[in-house]
Design a protein around this motif. Structure first.
Motif, mmCIF file in Angstrom:
data_model
loop_
_atom_site.group_PDB
_atom_site.id
_atom_site.type_symbol
_atom_site.label_atom_id
_atom_site.label_comp_id
_atom_site.label_asym_id
_atom_site.label_seq_id
_atom_site.Cartn_x
_atom_site.Cartn_y
_atom_site.Cartn_z
ATOM 1 N N VAL A 1 -48.160 34.101 -7.573
ATOM 2 C CA VAL A 1 -48.604 35.305 -8.010
ATOM 3 C C VAL A 1 -47.473 36.035 -8.506
ATOM 4 O O VAL A 1 -46.246 36.029 -8.177
ATOM 5 C CB VAL A 1 -49.227 36.158 -6.823
ATOM 6 N N THR A 2 -47.797 36.515 -9.773
ATOM 7 C CA THR A 2 -46.711 37.210 -10.565
ATOM 8 C C THR A 2 -47.219 38.772 -10.622
ATOM 9 O O THR A 2 -48.577 38.976 -10.693
ATOM 10 C CB THR A 2 -46.563 36.622 -11.917
ATOM 11 N N GLY A 3 -46.458 39.623 -10.670
ATOM 12 C CA GLY A 3 -46.809 41.225 -10.866
ATOM 13 C C GLY A 3 -47.324 41.618 -9.505
ATOM 14 O O GLY A 3 -46.729 40.874 -8.350
ATOM 15 N N ARG A 4 -47.720 42.727 -9.348
ATOM 16 C CA ARG A 4 -47.995 43.736 -7.844
ATOM 17 C C ARG A 4 -49.418 43.301 -7.772
ATOM 18 O O ARG A 4 -50.304 43.903 -8.510
ATOM 19 C CB ARG A 4 -47.713 44.816 -8.141
ATOM 20 N N ALA A 5 -49.814 42.494 -6.711
ATOM 21 C CA ALA A 5 -51.183 42.414 -6.308
ATOM 22 C C ALA A 5 -51.868 43.748 -5.987
ATOM 23 O O ALA A 5 -51.155 44.449 -5.388
ATOM 24 C CB ALA A 5 -51.305 41.211 -5.190
ATOM 25 N N ARG A 6 -53.144 43.754 -6.499
ATOM 26 C CA ARG A 6 -53.745 45.285 -6.052
ATOM 27 C C ARG A 6 -55.331 45.032 -5.857
ATOM 28 O O ARG A 6 -55.724 44.058 -6.412
ATOM 29 C CB ARG A 6 -53.575 46.249 -7.229
ATOM 30 N N TYR B 1 -50.979 39.688 -12.138
ATOM 31 C CA TYR B 1 -51.300 40.738 -12.080
ATOM 32 C C TYR B 1 -50.463 41.811 -13.246
ATOM 33 O O TYR B 1 -49.278 42.289 -13.154
ATOM 34 C CB TYR B 1 -51.135 41.686 -10.917
ATOM 35 N N GLY B 2 -50.899 41.954 -14.342
ATOM 36 C CA GLY B 2 -50.267 42.829 -15.370
ATOM 37 C C GLY B 2 -50.741 44.319 -15.520
ATOM 38 O O GLY B 2 -51.700 44.559 -14.849
ATOM 39 N N PRO B 3 -50.015 45.038 -16.331
ATOM 40 C CA PRO B 3 -50.250 46.452 -16.084
ATOM 41 C C PRO B 3 -51.929 47.048 -16.503
ATOM 42 O O PRO B 3 -52.377 47.765 -15.993
ATOM 43 C CB PRO B 3 -49.493 47.158 -17.282
ATOM 44 N N THR C 1 -54.545 37.875 -15.248
ATOM 45 C CA THR C 1 -54.396 36.467 -15.813
ATOM 46 C C THR C 1 -54.448 35.309 -14.980
ATOM 47 O O THR C 1 -54.074 35.413 -13.849
ATOM 48 C CB THR C 1 -53.273 36.242 -16.860
ATOM 49 N N LEU C 2 -55.170 34.529 -15.055
ATOM 50 C CA LEU C 2 -55.500 33.243 -14.347
ATOM 51 C C LEU C 2 -55.168 32.128 -15.204
ATOM 52 O O LEU C 2 -55.782 31.746 -16.240
ATOM 53 C CB LEU C 2 -57.036 33.187 -13.761
ATOM 54 N N THR C 3 -54.096 31.305 -14.554
ATOM 55 C CA THR C 3 -53.964 30.194 -15.241
ATOM 56 C C THR C 3 -53.846 28.997 -14.278
ATOM 57 O O THR C 3 -53.077 28.860 -13.397
ATOM 58 C CB THR C 3 -52.337 30.309 -16.016
ATOM 59 N N VAL C 4 -54.592 27.833 -14.711
ATOM 60 C CA VAL C 4 -54.361 26.595 -14.038
ATOM 61 C C VAL C 4 -53.999 25.624 -15.044
ATOM 62 O O VAL C 4 -54.857 25.347 -15.949
ATOM 63 C CB VAL C 4 -55.936 26.311 -13.411
ATOM 64 N N LEU D 1 -58.004 45.054 -17.038
ATOM 65 C CA LEU D 1 -58.366 45.790 -15.538
ATOM 66 C C LEU D 1 -58.434 47.114 -15.888
ATOM 67 O O LEU D 1 -58.493 48.161 -14.854
ATOM 68 C CB LEU D 1 -57.066 45.541 -14.695
ATOM 69 N N ASP D 2 -58.402 47.615 -17.168
ATOM 70 C CA ASP D 2 -58.131 49.277 -17.364
ATOM 71 C C ASP D 2 -59.663 49.616 -17.730
ATOM 72 O O ASP D 2 -59.881 50.435 -18.932
ATOM 73 C CB ASP D 2 -57.196 49.490 -18.314
ATOM 74 N N GLY D 3 -60.733 49.435 -16.903
ATOM 75 C CA GLY D 3 -62.162 49.954 -17.204
ATOM 76 C C GLY D 3 -62.728 49.189 -18.382
ATOM 77 O O GLY D 3 -63.385 49.847 -19.083
ATOM 78 N N PRO D 4 -62.870 47.838 -18.368
ATOM 79 C CA PRO D 4 -63.674 47.291 -19.335
ATOM 80 C C PRO D 4 -64.900 47.629 -19.789
ATOM 81 O O PRO D 4 -65.717 47.812 -18.575
ATOM 82 C CB PRO D 4 -63.647 45.758 -18.989
#
Length: 188
Positions: free
Chosen positions: A76-81, A117-119, A123-126, A175-178
């Motif tokens: 996990v990268t970034g801050r999970a929220r 978790y970006g600003p 993103t999900l990468t497998v 994540l900004d209100g799509p």
């Protein structure tokens, strides 16, 4: 109010219309997320009544997906929220389907799952290190299902051979209100 204050009535009706449309879009999103769900393996007698899966449960998903000779690493990268429940379920299902494809279609010894978790986006990468097995004559709905789920949230999917070999699935979800896509708004 229609006769005495037509503008107030118009404003009230427009607010009701907007609220109704938003509610329908969310219901469509949830139905889309649920339409192809399988067993979550959570031990309940009726998986349809089990709570919706969450990204915090990816460790369990990786454990259930592992097979002899396949290592699955999670990062996990970034801050999970906290995320809206429908979006969280969609994200989980994307990872689930990508890992299922690794098991079914790749001769892989390892797979890397990264949740970023970006600003303004998730993103999900497998990525796996395998070679692609010849596809059976019957094609599934894996990648198409992922694209449909992502489209409901304005997300995108990139899937194909990885630069280092193997196969990579990368999903991005704003994540900004799509705003729902036109297709999601127009579905009956």
């Amino acid at each position: 109010m229609l006769d005495d204050r037509p503008q107030d009535a118009r404003n009230a009706l427009e607010a009701i219309e907007t609220t109704g449309q938003e509610t329908l879009v969310e219901l469509r999103r949830m139905l889309g997320v649920l339409h192809d769900d399988g067993d979550d393996g959570d031990g309940t007698d009726n998986p349809a009544l089990a709570p919706a899966p969450r990204l915090a449960e990816l460790d369990r998903l990786a454990e259930r997906t592992r097979r002899p000779g396949l290592r699955i690493d999670l990062a996990v990268t970034g801050r999970a929220r906290p995320l809206p429940p429908g979006l969280e379920t969609t994200a989980y299902r994307i990872v689930q389907e990508a890992l299922t494809n690794v098991v079914k279609h790749a001769d892989a010894s390892s797979a890397q799952v990264t949740v970023g978790y970006g600003p303004g986006e998730l993103t999900l990468t497998v990525t796996d290190d395998g070679s692609i097995r010849p596809a059976p004559s019957r094609t599934g709905r894996g990648l198409t299902g992922m694209q449909e789920r992502l489209a409901l949230y304005g997300g995108t999917l990139l899937a194909g051979p990885a630069a280092t070999g193997g196969f990579r699935v990368r999903a991005s979800i704003p994540l900004d209100g799509p705003q729902p896509t036109t297709a999601a708004r127009e579905r009956p």
